[in-house]
Design a protein around this motif. Structure first.
Motif, PDB file in Angstrom:
ATOM      1  N   TYR A  95     -10.945  -2.833   4.805  1.00 18.70           N
ATOM      2  CA  TYR A  95      -9.918  -1.830   4.516  1.00 18.70           C
ATOM      3  C   TYR A  95      -9.067  -2.271   3.323  1.00 18.70           C
ATOM      4  CZ  TYR A  95      -6.009   1.393   5.560  1.00 18.70           C
ATOM      5  OH  TYR A  95      -5.034   2.358   5.503  1.00 18.70           O
ATOM      6  N   LYS A  96      -8.657  -3.532   3.325  1.00 18.99           N
ATOM      7  CA  LYS A  96      -7.843  -4.064   2.228  1.00 18.99           C
ATOM      8  C   LYS A  96      -8.631  -4.068   0.917  1.00 18.99           C
ATOM      9  CE  LYS A  96      -5.471  -7.192   5.440  1.00 18.99           C
ATOM     10  NZ  LYS A  96      -5.312  -8.617   5.824  1.00 18.99           N
ATOM     11  N   ASP A  97      -9.908  -4.494   0.990  1.00 21.74           N
ATOM     12  CA  ASP A  97     -10.729  -4.539  -0.226  1.00 21.74           C
ATOM     13  C   ASP A  97     -11.019  -3.137  -0.747  1.00 21.74           C
ATOM     14  OD1 ASP A  97     -10.738  -7.267   0.111  1.00 21.74           O
ATOM     15  OD2 ASP A  97     -12.735  -7.358   1.005  1.00 21.74           O
ATOM     16  N   PHE A  98     -11.212  -2.192   0.174  1.00 21.70           N
ATOM     17  CA  PHE A  98     -11.440  -0.794  -0.210  1.00 21.70           C
ATOM     18  C   PHE A  98     -10.213  -0.253  -0.960  1.00 21.70           C
ATOM     19  CE2 PHE A  98     -11.134   3.743   0.406  1.00 21.70           C
ATOM     20  CZ  PHE A  98     -12.438   4.211   0.286  1.00 21.70           C
ATOM     21  N   GLU A  99      -9.034  -0.493  -0.396  1.00 20.76           N
ATOM     22  CA  GLU A  99      -7.799  -0.023  -1.028  1.00 20.76           C
ATOM     23  C   GLU A  99      -7.641  -0.591  -2.440  1.00 20.76           C
ATOM     24  OE1 GLU A  99      -4.186   1.234   1.886  1.00 20.76           O
ATOM     25  OE2 GLU A  99      -4.512  -0.920   1.662  1.00 20.76           O
ATOM     26  N   LYS A 100      -7.948  -1.878  -2.587  1.00 25.55           N
ATOM     27  CA  LYS A 100      -7.780  -2.524  -3.887  1.00 25.55           C
ATOM     28  C   LYS A 100      -8.704  -1.914  -4.930  1.00 25.55           C
ATOM     29  CE  LYS A 100      -7.335  -7.099  -5.999  1.00 25.55           C
ATOM     30  NZ  LYS A 100      -7.442  -8.560  -5.791  1.00 25.55           N
ATOM     31  N   LEU A 101      -9.953  -1.679  -4.573  1.00 29.14           N
ATOM     32  CA  LEU A 101     -10.900  -1.064  -5.511  1.00 29.14           C
ATOM     33  C   LEU A 101     -10.460   0.357  -5.863  1.00 29.14           C
ATOM     34  CD1 LEU A 101     -14.256  -2.353  -3.999  1.00 29.14           C
ATOM     35  CD2 LEU A 101     -13.536  -2.696  -6.369  1.00 29.14           C
ATOM     36  N   LYS A 102     -10.005   1.100  -4.871  1.00 32.94           N
ATOM     37  CA  LYS A 102      -9.534   2.469  -5.132  1.00 32.94           C
ATOM     38  C   LYS A 102      -8.329   2.468  -6.062  1.00 32.94           C
ATOM     39  CE  LYS A 102     -11.960   5.709  -3.121  1.00 32.94           C
ATOM     40  NZ  LYS A 102     -12.520   6.842  -3.911  1.00 32.94           N
ATOM     41  N   ASN A 103      -7.413   1.555  -5.827  1.00 36.11           N
ATOM     42  CA  ASN A 103      -6.218   1.485  -6.666  1.00 36.11           C
ATOM     43  C   ASN A 103      -6.551   1.117  -8.113  1.00 36.11           C
ATOM     44  OD1 ASN A 103      -4.596   2.155  -4.497  1.00 36.11           O
ATOM     45  ND2 ASN A 103      -4.118   0.040  -3.969  1.00 36.11           N
ATOM     46  N   GLU A 104      -7.684   0.435  -8.314  1.00 43.26           N
ATOM     47  CA  GLU A 104      -8.125   0.075  -9.656  1.00 43.26           C
ATOM     48  C   GLU A 104      -8.903   1.211 -10.321  1.00 43.26           C
ATOM     49  OE1 GLU A 104     -10.345  -3.516  -9.278  1.00 43.26           O
ATOM     50  OE2 GLU A 104      -8.675  -4.658  -8.436  1.00 43.26           O
ATOM     51  N   GLY A 105      -9.099   2.304  -9.598  1.00 48.24           N
ATOM     52  CA  GLY A 105      -9.801   3.455 -10.162  1.00 48.24           C
ATOM     53  C   GLY A 105     -11.307   3.325 -10.171  1.00 48.24           C
TER      54      GLY A 105
END
Length: 484
Positions: free
Chosen positions: A284-294
Protein backbone atom coordinates in the motif's frame (compact mmCIF):
# COMPACT_ATOMS: atom_id res chain seq x y z
CA UNK A 1 -22.37 -19.11 -8.64
CA UNK A 2 -24.08 -18.51 -5.31
CA UNK A 3 -23.27 -20.96 -2.57
CA UNK A 4 -26.18 -21.98 -0.36
CA UNK A 5 -25.62 -23.59 3.01
CA UNK A 6 -28.11 -24.89 5.54
CA UNK A 7 -27.99 -21.50 7.23
CA UNK A 8 -26.41 -18.83 5.01
CA UNK A 9 -24.15 -17.31 7.67
CA UNK A 10 -20.40 -17.27 7.71
CA UNK A 11 -20.03 -19.17 10.97
CA UNK A 12 -22.28 -21.66 12.72
CA UNK A 13 -21.04 -22.85 16.08
CA UNK A 14 -22.17 -25.57 18.46
CA UNK A 15 -24.28 -25.16 21.53
CA UNK A 16 -23.19 -24.47 24.15
CA UNK A 17 -20.59 -22.18 22.48
CA UNK A 18 -17.45 -21.41 24.41
CA UNK A 19 -17.00 -17.86 25.64
CA UNK A 20 -13.70 -17.68 23.76
CA UNK A 21 -15.36 -18.65 20.50
CA UNK A 22 -18.09 -16.04 20.91
CA UNK A 23 -15.56 -13.33 21.80
CA UNK A 24 -13.29 -14.18 18.88
CA UNK A 25 -16.03 -14.28 16.28
CA UNK A 26 -17.84 -11.18 17.57
CA UNK A 27 -14.57 -9.28 17.51
CA UNK A 28 -14.24 -10.18 13.85
CA UNK A 29 -17.78 -8.87 13.25
CA UNK A 30 -18.97 -12.16 11.78
CA UNK A 31 -22.71 -12.90 11.78
CA UNK A 32 -23.44 -15.64 14.27
CA UNK A 33 -26.20 -18.16 14.80
CA UNK A 34 -26.53 -20.39 17.83
CA UNK A 35 -29.93 -21.75 16.83
CA UNK A 36 -28.83 -25.29 16.03
CA UNK A 37 -26.44 -27.67 17.70
CA UNK A 38 -23.70 -29.20 15.62
CA UNK A 39 -21.40 -32.10 16.28
CA UNK A 40 -17.82 -30.75 16.59
CA UNK A 41 -16.67 -32.75 13.56
CA UNK A 42 -19.56 -31.36 11.48
CA UNK A 43 -18.71 -27.82 12.58
CA UNK A 44 -15.04 -28.37 11.75
CA UNK A 45 -15.99 -29.70 8.30
CA UNK A 46 -18.19 -26.64 7.70
CA UNK A 47 -15.52 -24.18 8.78
CA UNK A 48 -12.83 -25.94 6.73
CA UNK A 49 -15.18 -25.83 3.74
CA UNK A 50 -15.64 -22.10 4.28
CA UNK A 51 -11.87 -21.66 4.77
CA UNK A 52 -11.19 -23.47 1.48
CA UNK A 53 -13.54 -21.13 -0.38
CA UNK A 54 -12.02 -18.07 1.27
CA UNK A 55 -8.46 -19.15 0.39
CA UNK A 56 -9.46 -19.93 -3.20
CA UNK A 57 -11.24 -16.60 -3.60
CA UNK A 58 -8.35 -14.61 -2.09
CA UNK A 59 -5.83 -16.44 -4.28
CA UNK A 60 -7.76 -15.59 -7.46
CA UNK A 61 -8.26 -11.94 -6.51
CA UNK A 62 -4.59 -11.49 -5.59
CA UNK A 63 -3.55 -13.09 -8.90
CA UNK A 64 -5.85 -10.79 -10.86
CA UNK A 65 -4.36 -7.77 -9.10
CA UNK A 66 -0.87 -9.06 -9.93
CA UNK A 67 -1.71 -9.57 -13.61
CA UNK A 68 -2.96 -5.96 -13.79
CA UNK A 69 0.55 -4.61 -13.04
CA UNK A 70 2.24 -3.35 -16.21
CA UNK A 71 5.59 -4.70 -17.38
CA UNK A 72 6.40 -2.05 -20.00
CA UNK A 73 8.31 0.52 -17.92
CA UNK A 74 11.23 2.08 -19.78
CA UNK A 75 13.08 3.49 -16.77
CA UNK A 76 15.24 0.77 -15.22
CA UNK A 77 14.81 1.87 -11.60
CA UNK A 78 11.06 2.36 -11.97
CA UNK A 79 10.70 -0.97 -13.77
CA UNK A 80 12.35 -2.74 -10.84
CA UNK A 81 9.99 -1.14 -8.33
CA UNK A 82 6.94 -2.01 -10.42
CA UNK A 83 8.11 -5.58 -10.99
CA UNK A 84 8.47 -5.88 -7.22
CA UNK A 85 4.75 -5.15 -6.86
CA UNK A 86 3.91 -7.98 -9.23
CA UNK A 87 6.32 -10.42 -7.61
CA UNK A 88 5.02 -9.75 -4.11
CA UNK A 89 1.38 -10.09 -5.16
CA UNK A 90 2.12 -13.33 -7.02
CA UNK A 91 3.92 -14.71 -3.95
CA UNK A 92 0.96 -13.85 -1.72
CA UNK A 93 -1.32 -15.71 -4.14
CA UNK A 94 1.02 -18.73 -4.05
CA UNK A 95 0.85 -18.76 -0.27
CA UNK A 96 -2.95 -18.72 -0.41
CA UNK A 97 -2.64 -21.74 -2.70
CA UNK A 98 -0.55 -23.43 -0.01
CA UNK A 99 -3.21 -22.63 2.58
CA UNK A 100 -5.85 -24.06 0.25
CA UNK A 101 -3.94 -27.35 -0.11
CA UNK A 102 -3.38 -27.58 3.66
CA UNK A 103 -7.12 -27.09 4.25
CA UNK A 104 -7.84 -29.94 1.78
CA UNK A 105 -5.44 -32.14 3.76
CA UNK A 106 -7.31 -31.25 6.96
CA UNK A 107 -10.59 -32.20 5.29
CA UNK A 108 -9.02 -35.55 4.40
CA UNK A 109 -7.84 -35.89 8.00
CA UNK A 110 -11.37 -35.78 9.42
CA UNK A 111 -12.97 -37.71 6.56
CA UNK A 112 -14.86 -34.73 5.10
CA UNK A 113 -15.41 -33.94 1.39
CA UNK A 114 -12.81 -31.86 -0.41
CA UNK A 115 -13.86 -28.41 -1.59
CA UNK A 116 -12.38 -26.27 -4.36
CA UNK A 117 -15.47 -24.15 -4.93
CA UNK A 118 -15.71 -20.40 -4.45
CA UNK A 119 -18.22 -17.69 -5.21
CA UNK A 120 -17.80 -15.73 -8.39
CA UNK A 121 -20.59 -13.21 -7.86
CA UNK A 122 -19.93 -9.67 -6.62
CA UNK A 123 -23.42 -9.60 -5.08
CA UNK A 124 -23.34 -12.54 -2.68
CA UNK A 125 -20.45 -12.79 -0.24
CA UNK A 126 -21.69 -13.77 3.21
CA UNK A 127 -18.94 -16.36 3.35
CA UNK A 128 -16.11 -13.98 2.54
CA UNK A 129 -14.18 -11.15 4.20
CA UNK A 130 -15.33 -8.82 1.41
CA UNK A 131 -17.37 -9.03 -1.76
CA UNK A 132 -15.67 -11.11 -4.41
CA UNK A 133 -14.35 -8.80 -7.10
CA UNK A 134 -11.78 -9.27 -9.82
CA UNK A 135 -10.31 -5.79 -10.06
CA UNK A 136 -7.04 -4.08 -10.96
CA UNK A 137 -4.51 -3.17 -8.30
CA UNK A 138 -5.56 0.06 -6.61
CA UNK A 139 -5.47 1.88 -3.31
CA UNK A 140 -9.02 0.67 -2.69
CA UNK A 141 -8.33 -3.02 -3.41
CA UNK A 142 -5.18 -2.97 -1.27
CA UNK A 143 -7.18 -1.38 1.56
CA UNK A 144 -9.56 -4.35 1.49
CA UNK A 145 -6.71 -6.87 1.50
CA UNK A 146 -4.98 -5.11 4.42
CA UNK A 147 -8.14 -4.91 6.51
CA UNK A 148 -9.13 -8.54 5.88
CA UNK A 149 -5.67 -9.82 6.79
CA UNK A 150 -4.85 -7.51 9.72
CA UNK A 151 -5.35 -8.47 13.40
CA UNK A 152 -8.79 -7.64 14.77
CA UNK A 153 -7.23 -5.90 17.81
CA UNK A 154 -4.42 -3.35 18.08
CA UNK A 155 -2.20 -5.58 20.21
CA UNK A 156 1.46 -4.64 19.69
CA UNK A 157 0.75 -2.27 16.81
CA UNK A 158 1.83 1.28 17.73
CA UNK A 159 -0.87 3.94 18.00
CA UNK A 160 0.18 5.94 14.92
CA UNK A 161 0.14 2.83 12.71
CA UNK A 162 -3.15 1.67 14.20
CA UNK A 163 -4.80 5.01 13.43
CA UNK A 164 -3.64 4.76 9.85
CA UNK A 165 -5.02 1.22 9.65
CA UNK A 166 -8.38 2.44 10.91
CA UNK A 167 -8.34 5.10 8.17
CA UNK A 168 -7.50 2.41 5.60
CA UNK A 169 -10.40 0.33 6.94
CA UNK A 170 -12.74 3.22 6.06
CA UNK A 171 -11.40 3.22 2.51
CA UNK A 172 -11.89 -0.57 2.43
CA UNK A 173 -15.49 -0.29 3.58
CA UNK A 174 -16.33 2.27 0.90
CA UNK A 175 -14.68 0.00 -1.69
CA UNK A 176 -16.80 -2.90 -0.37
CA UNK A 177 -20.08 -1.12 -1.18
CA UNK A 178 -20.37 0.23 2.35
CA UNK A 179 -20.14 -3.18 4.00
CA UNK A 180 -17.64 -3.79 6.81
CA UNK A 181 -14.62 -5.98 6.07
CA UNK A 182 -14.49 -9.18 8.09
CA UNK A 183 -11.28 -10.73 9.41
CA UNK A 184 -10.01 -13.98 7.91
CA UNK A 185 -8.29 -15.14 11.08
CA UNK A 186 -11.52 -15.65 13.04
CA UNK A 187 -12.31 -18.85 11.12
CA UNK A 188 -8.92 -20.31 12.00
CA UNK A 189 -9.22 -19.28 15.66
CA UNK A 190 -12.38 -21.33 15.99
CA UNK A 191 -10.83 -24.27 14.12
CA UNK A 192 -7.86 -24.20 16.50
CA UNK A 193 -10.32 -24.58 19.38
CA UNK A 194 -12.12 -27.47 17.72
CA UNK A 195 -8.96 -29.39 16.83
CA UNK A 196 -7.13 -28.59 20.06
CA UNK A 197 -9.78 -29.35 22.67
CA UNK A 198 -10.63 -33.09 22.94
CA UNK A 199 -13.25 -32.37 25.60
CA UNK A 200 -15.43 -29.92 23.67
CA UNK A 201 -14.00 -30.25 20.16
CA UNK A 202 -12.99 -33.10 17.87
CA UNK A 203 -12.76 -36.56 19.45
CA UNK A 204 -9.92 -39.00 18.88
CA UNK A 205 -12.15 -41.14 16.66
CA UNK A 206 -12.73 -38.18 14.34
CA UNK A 207 -9.12 -38.34 13.11
CA UNK A 208 -8.53 -40.68 10.17
CA UNK A 209 -5.09 -42.26 10.37
CA UNK A 210 -5.14 -43.86 6.91
CA UNK A 211 -5.35 -40.74 4.70
CA UNK A 212 -1.69 -39.71 4.41
CA UNK A 213 -1.32 -41.20 0.92
CA UNK A 214 -4.15 -39.00 -0.35
CA UNK A 215 -2.66 -35.76 0.94
CA UNK A 216 -0.56 -33.24 -0.95
CA UNK A 217 2.92 -32.58 0.47
CA UNK A 218 5.27 -29.62 0.51
CA UNK A 219 7.59 -31.55 -1.81
CA UNK A 220 4.69 -31.70 -4.28
CA UNK A 221 3.20 -28.23 -3.98
CA UNK A 222 5.53 -26.10 -1.86
CA UNK A 223 7.71 -23.23 -3.02
CA UNK A 224 10.27 -20.99 -1.35
CA UNK A 225 11.24 -17.76 -3.08
CA UNK A 226 14.08 -17.16 -0.61
CA UNK A 227 15.42 -20.68 -0.09
CA UNK A 228 19.07 -20.55 0.86
CA UNK A 229 19.04 -16.89 1.89
CA UNK A 230 18.94 -15.29 5.32
CA UNK A 231 16.13 -12.78 4.72
CA UNK A 232 13.22 -14.50 6.45
CA UNK A 233 13.17 -17.18 3.78
CA UNK A 234 11.31 -19.56 6.05
CA UNK A 235 8.45 -17.11 6.44
CA UNK A 236 8.05 -16.73 2.67
CA UNK A 237 7.57 -20.41 2.03
CA UNK A 238 4.38 -21.59 0.38
CA UNK A 239 3.22 -23.47 3.44
CA UNK A 240 1.73 -26.92 2.77
CA UNK A 241 1.41 -29.29 5.71
CA UNK A 242 0.53 -32.96 5.85
CA UNK A 243 -0.77 -34.98 8.78
CA UNK A 244 0.91 -38.31 9.27
CA UNK A 245 0.73 -40.60 12.27
CA UNK A 246 -1.14 -43.47 13.84
CA UNK A 247 -2.07 -41.75 17.09
CA UNK A 248 -4.83 -39.11 17.31
CA UNK A 249 -2.84 -37.06 19.84
CA UNK A 250 -0.03 -36.60 17.31
CA UNK A 251 -2.46 -35.73 14.52
CA UNK A 252 -4.27 -33.27 16.76
CA UNK A 253 -1.03 -31.43 17.59
CA UNK A 254 0.03 -31.33 13.94
CA UNK A 255 -3.36 -29.97 12.87
CA UNK A 256 -3.34 -27.23 15.53
CA UNK A 257 0.21 -26.27 14.55
CA UNK A 258 -0.80 -25.98 10.88
CA UNK A 259 -3.84 -23.85 11.69
CA UNK A 260 -1.74 -21.57 13.91
CA UNK A 261 0.87 -21.14 11.16
CA UNK A 262 -1.80 -20.23 8.57
CA UNK A 263 -3.37 -17.73 10.98
CA UNK A 264 0.01 -16.19 11.85
CA UNK A 265 1.09 -16.04 8.22
CA UNK A 266 -2.04 -14.01 7.55
CA UNK A 267 -2.27 -11.73 10.58
CA UNK A 268 1.12 -11.86 12.29
CA UNK A 269 2.68 -8.57 13.33
CA UNK A 270 6.09 -7.75 14.77
CA UNK A 271 7.20 -11.39 14.91
CA UNK A 272 9.60 -13.43 12.80
CA UNK A 273 6.72 -14.14 10.44
CA UNK A 274 6.56 -11.86 7.41
CA UNK A 275 2.76 -11.84 7.44
CA UNK A 276 0.33 -11.14 4.61
CA UNK A 277 -0.99 -8.17 6.58
CA UNK A 278 2.46 -6.60 6.89
CA UNK A 279 3.31 -7.23 3.24
CA UNK A 280 0.03 -5.75 2.00
CA UNK A 281 0.59 -2.74 4.23
CA UNK A 282 4.01 -2.24 2.64
CA UNK A 283 2.51 -2.73 -0.83
CA UNK A 284 0.00 0.00 0.00
CA UNK A 285 2.80 2.41 0.93
CA UNK A 286 4.82 1.55 -2.20
CA UNK A 287 1.72 1.90 -4.38
CA UNK A 288 1.02 5.36 -2.95
CA UNK A 289 4.60 6.47 -3.55
CA UNK A 290 4.58 5.40 -7.21
CA UNK A 291 1.21 7.08 -7.76
CA UNK A 292 2.40 10.29 -6.16
CA UNK A 293 5.37 10.27 -8.57
CA UNK A 294 2.96 10.11 -11.51
CA UNK A 295 4.04 6.62 -12.64
CA UNK A 296 1.47 4.71 -14.75
CA UNK A 297 1.94 1.08 -13.75
CA UNK A 298 -1.50 -0.58 -13.82
CA UNK A 299 -3.26 -1.79 -16.95
CA UNK A 300 -6.82 -0.40 -17.36
CA UNK A 301 -8.28 -3.89 -16.99
CA UNK A 302 -11.97 -4.56 -16.57
CA UNK A 303 -13.64 -5.32 -13.27
CA UNK A 304 -15.17 -8.81 -13.15
CA UNK A 305 -14.57 -9.66 -16.83
CA UNK A 306 -16.72 -12.43 -18.26
CA UNK A 307 -17.13 -14.36 -21.49
CA UNK A 308 -20.86 -14.84 -20.75
CA UNK A 309 -23.23 -12.43 -22.54
CA UNK A 310 -25.40 -10.31 -20.25
CA UNK A 311 -28.70 -11.95 -19.37
CA UNK A 312 -31.79 -10.20 -20.76
CA UNK A 313 -34.17 -8.74 -18.19
CA UNK A 314 -37.48 -10.55 -18.61
CA UNK A 315 -40.81 -10.25 -16.85
CA UNK A 316 -41.22 -8.16 -13.74
CA UNK A 317 -38.12 -6.06 -13.11
CA UNK A 318 -36.74 -4.32 -10.06
CA UNK A 319 -33.71 -2.19 -9.24
CA UNK A 320 -31.54 -5.24 -8.44
CA UNK A 321 -32.21 -6.64 -11.91
CA UNK A 322 -31.02 -3.44 -13.55
CA UNK A 323 -27.93 -3.26 -11.32
CA UNK A 324 -26.97 -6.85 -12.17
CA UNK A 325 -27.51 -6.22 -15.87
CA UNK A 326 -25.29 -3.13 -15.73
CA UNK A 327 -22.51 -5.07 -13.97
CA UNK A 328 -22.74 -7.92 -16.48
CA UNK A 329 -22.66 -5.55 -19.43
CA UNK A 330 -19.71 -3.61 -18.02
CA UNK A 331 -17.60 -6.76 -17.61
CA UNK A 332 -18.67 -8.60 -20.76
CA UNK A 333 -15.73 -9.24 -23.11
CA UNK A 334 -17.40 -8.03 -26.30
CA UNK A 335 -14.19 -8.01 -28.35
CA UNK A 336 -14.30 -11.43 -30.14
CA UNK A 337 -10.53 -11.89 -30.12
CA UNK A 338 -10.23 -11.15 -26.39
CA UNK A 339 -13.29 -13.30 -25.69
CA UNK A 340 -11.70 -16.31 -27.40
CA UNK A 341 -8.62 -15.87 -25.24
CA UNK A 342 -10.98 -15.67 -22.28
CA UNK A 343 -12.61 -18.96 -23.26
CA UNK A 344 -9.14 -20.50 -23.49
CA UNK A 345 -8.26 -19.15 -20.05
CA UNK A 346 -11.42 -20.67 -18.54
CA UNK A 347 -10.69 -24.07 -20.09
CA UNK A 348 -7.15 -24.08 -18.67
CA UNK A 349 -8.44 -22.91 -15.27
CA UNK A 350 -10.90 -25.80 -15.33
CA UNK A 351 -8.07 -28.20 -16.14
CA UNK A 352 -5.95 -26.86 -13.28
CA UNK A 353 -8.74 -27.33 -10.73
CA UNK A 354 -9.58 -30.78 -12.07
CA UNK A 355 -5.93 -31.89 -11.88
CA UNK A 356 -5.68 -30.63 -8.28
CA UNK A 357 -8.84 -32.44 -7.22
CA UNK A 358 -7.89 -35.64 -9.05
CA UNK A 359 -4.42 -35.62 -7.47
CA UNK A 360 -5.99 -35.53 -4.00
CA UNK A 361 -8.35 -38.41 -4.80
CA UNK A 362 -5.77 -41.03 -5.76
CA UNK A 363 -2.74 -42.51 -4.07
CA UNK A 364 0.65 -43.60 -5.31
CA UNK A 365 4.16 -42.41 -5.95
CA UNK A 366 5.01 -39.69 -8.44
CA UNK A 367 7.53 -41.88 -10.30
CA UNK A 368 7.73 -45.56 -11.18
CA UNK A 369 10.24 -47.04 -8.72
CA UNK A 370 11.19 -50.29 -10.47
CA UNK A 371 10.99 -52.30 -13.68
CA UNK A 372 11.55 -51.23 -17.28
CA UNK A 373 9.57 -48.00 -16.74
CA UNK A 374 11.60 -46.95 -13.69
CA UNK A 375 11.80 -43.17 -13.46
CA UNK A 376 8.71 -42.53 -15.60
CA UNK A 377 5.90 -40.51 -14.12
CA UNK A 378 2.96 -42.36 -12.65
CA UNK A 379 -0.62 -41.15 -13.29
CA UNK A 380 -0.42 -39.17 -10.05
CA UNK A 381 2.94 -37.75 -11.11
CA UNK A 382 1.43 -36.65 -14.42
CA UNK A 383 -1.38 -34.82 -12.63
CA UNK A 384 1.21 -32.94 -10.57
CA UNK A 385 3.25 -32.04 -13.66
CA UNK A 386 0.19 -30.96 -15.62
CA UNK A 387 -1.13 -28.81 -12.77
CA UNK A 388 2.08 -26.77 -12.75
CA UNK A 389 1.95 -26.59 -16.56
CA UNK A 390 -1.52 -25.07 -16.31
CA UNK A 391 -0.34 -22.47 -13.80
CA UNK A 392 2.21 -21.32 -16.36
CA UNK A 393 -0.39 -21.40 -19.15
CA UNK A 394 -2.78 -19.23 -17.14
CA UNK A 395 -0.06 -16.66 -16.54
CA UNK A 396 0.77 -16.47 -20.26
CA UNK A 397 -2.87 -16.10 -21.27
CA UNK A 398 -3.53 -13.50 -18.59
CA UNK A 399 -0.55 -11.44 -19.74
CA UNK A 400 -2.01 -11.52 -23.24
CA UNK A 401 -5.53 -10.56 -22.17
CA UNK A 402 -4.59 -7.47 -20.14
CA UNK A 403 -3.34 -5.92 -23.40
CA UNK A 404 -6.45 -6.69 -25.49
CA UNK A 405 -9.42 -4.28 -25.63
CA UNK A 406 -12.52 -5.35 -23.73
CA UNK A 407 -15.03 -3.76 -26.11
CA UNK A 408 -12.95 -1.98 -28.77
CA UNK A 409 -14.29 1.46 -27.87
CA UNK A 410 -13.89 2.44 -24.20
CA UNK A 411 -10.16 2.16 -23.49
CA UNK A 412 -10.66 -0.69 -21.02
CA UNK A 413 -8.71 -3.88 -21.53
CA UNK A 414 -9.86 -7.43 -20.88
CA UNK A 415 -8.56 -9.48 -17.99
CA UNK A 416 -8.53 -13.18 -17.15
CA UNK A 417 -12.15 -14.12 -16.29
CA UNK A 418 -11.46 -16.98 -13.83
CA UNK A 419 -14.97 -18.36 -14.48
CA UNK A 420 -15.77 -21.61 -12.73
CA UNK A 421 -16.95 -24.58 -14.82
CA UNK A 422 -20.46 -25.97 -14.56
CA UNK A 423 -19.14 -28.53 -12.07
CA UNK A 424 -15.95 -29.37 -10.21
CA UNK A 425 -17.16 -32.88 -9.37
CA UNK A 426 -15.19 -35.77 -10.84
CA UNK A 427 -16.71 -39.17 -11.68
CA UNK A 428 -16.40 -42.04 -9.22
CA UNK A 429 -14.63 -44.37 -11.65
CA UNK A 430 -10.97 -43.64 -12.34
CA UNK A 431 -11.09 -44.10 -16.11
CA UNK A 432 -14.03 -41.69 -16.32
CA UNK A 433 -11.97 -39.01 -14.56
CA UNK A 434 -9.36 -39.21 -17.30
CA UNK A 435 -12.15 -38.89 -19.88
CA UNK A 436 -13.23 -35.62 -18.28
CA UNK A 437 -9.69 -34.21 -18.65
CA UNK A 438 -9.56 -35.50 -22.24
CA UNK A 439 -12.81 -33.71 -23.10
CA UNK A 440 -11.44 -30.38 -21.86
CA UNK A 441 -8.12 -30.82 -23.68
CA UNK A 442 -9.98 -31.60 -26.92
CA UNK A 443 -12.17 -28.53 -26.42
CA UNK A 444 -9.02 -26.42 -26.05
CA UNK A 445 -7.46 -27.92 -29.18
CA UNK A 446 -10.61 -27.12 -31.18
CA UNK A 447 -10.92 -23.59 -29.81
CA UNK A 448 -7.34 -22.71 -30.70
CA UNK A 449 -7.50 -24.28 -34.15
CA UNK A 450 -10.90 -22.90 -35.25
CA UNK A 451 -10.99 -19.54 -33.47
CA UNK A 452 -7.61 -18.28 -32.31
CA UNK A 453 -5.50 -19.70 -35.16
CA UNK A 454 -8.07 -19.35 -37.94
CA UNK A 455 -6.88 -18.05 -41.31
CA UNK A 456 -6.20 -14.33 -41.08
CA UNK A 457 -6.27 -14.26 -37.30
CA UNK A 458 -3.59 -12.04 -35.71
CA UNK A 459 -2.85 -14.99 -33.40
CA UNK A 460 -2.42 -17.52 -36.21
CA UNK A 461 1.34 -17.84 -35.67
CA UNK A 462 1.42 -17.09 -31.97
CA UNK A 463 4.36 -19.12 -30.54
CA UNK A 464 2.58 -19.79 -27.24
CA UNK A 465 -0.46 -21.23 -29.02
CA UNK A 466 1.71 -23.40 -31.25
CA UNK A 467 3.53 -24.81 -28.21
CA UNK A 468 0.23 -25.32 -26.39
CA UNK A 469 -1.23 -27.27 -29.33
CA UNK A 470 1.81 -29.56 -29.53
CA UNK A 471 1.67 -30.16 -25.79
CA UNK A 472 -2.07 -30.87 -25.83
CA UNK A 473 -1.80 -33.36 -28.67
CA UNK A 474 0.75 -35.32 -26.67
CA UNK A 475 -1.32 -35.03 -23.51
CA UNK A 476 -4.45 -36.20 -25.34
CA UNK A 477 -2.66 -39.40 -26.40
CA UNK A 478 -1.71 -40.13 -22.78
CA UNK A 479 -5.23 -39.37 -21.56
CA UNK A 480 -6.76 -41.69 -24.16
CA UNK A 481 -4.53 -44.49 -22.90
CA UNK A 482 -5.40 -43.82 -19.26
CA UNK A 483 -9.12 -43.66 -20.08
CA UNK A 484 -9.12 -46.94 -22.01
Amino acid sequence: MTKTYEIPLEVLVCQPPSEAAIATLKLAKLPLSFEIERNPRDEAALLLTVAAEVEHALMVQYLYAAYSVRDDQTNHETRGRVQSLYQRLAQLAREEMGHLMTVQNLLHLIGAPLNFEREDSPFESKLYPFRFKLEPLSKQSLAKYITAERPAEQGEIDQKTWQRLLYIAKIARRANDGRPIQHVGAIYERLIELFGNPEEGLKDQDFQTDRIDLQGTWDDWGYDEGLGSNDKSESRRVYVDTFEGSHPTTLRKEAVKALEIIAEQGEGYGSTVDSHFERFFQLYKDFEKLKNEGVEFVWPVATNPSTTPPRPILGKRNLDDYIRAAFEERGYIANPRARNWGHLFNLRYRLLLAFLIHFLKITGRRYVSSGPDKGDRTPRGLLLLWAFDEMRHLKKIAQKMVRLPLKLYDGVTAGPPFQLPYTLDLPDLERDRWRVHLDVVKASLTLVEKALQDDGSPDQKDPFLEDLQRSDRGRASILEALAA
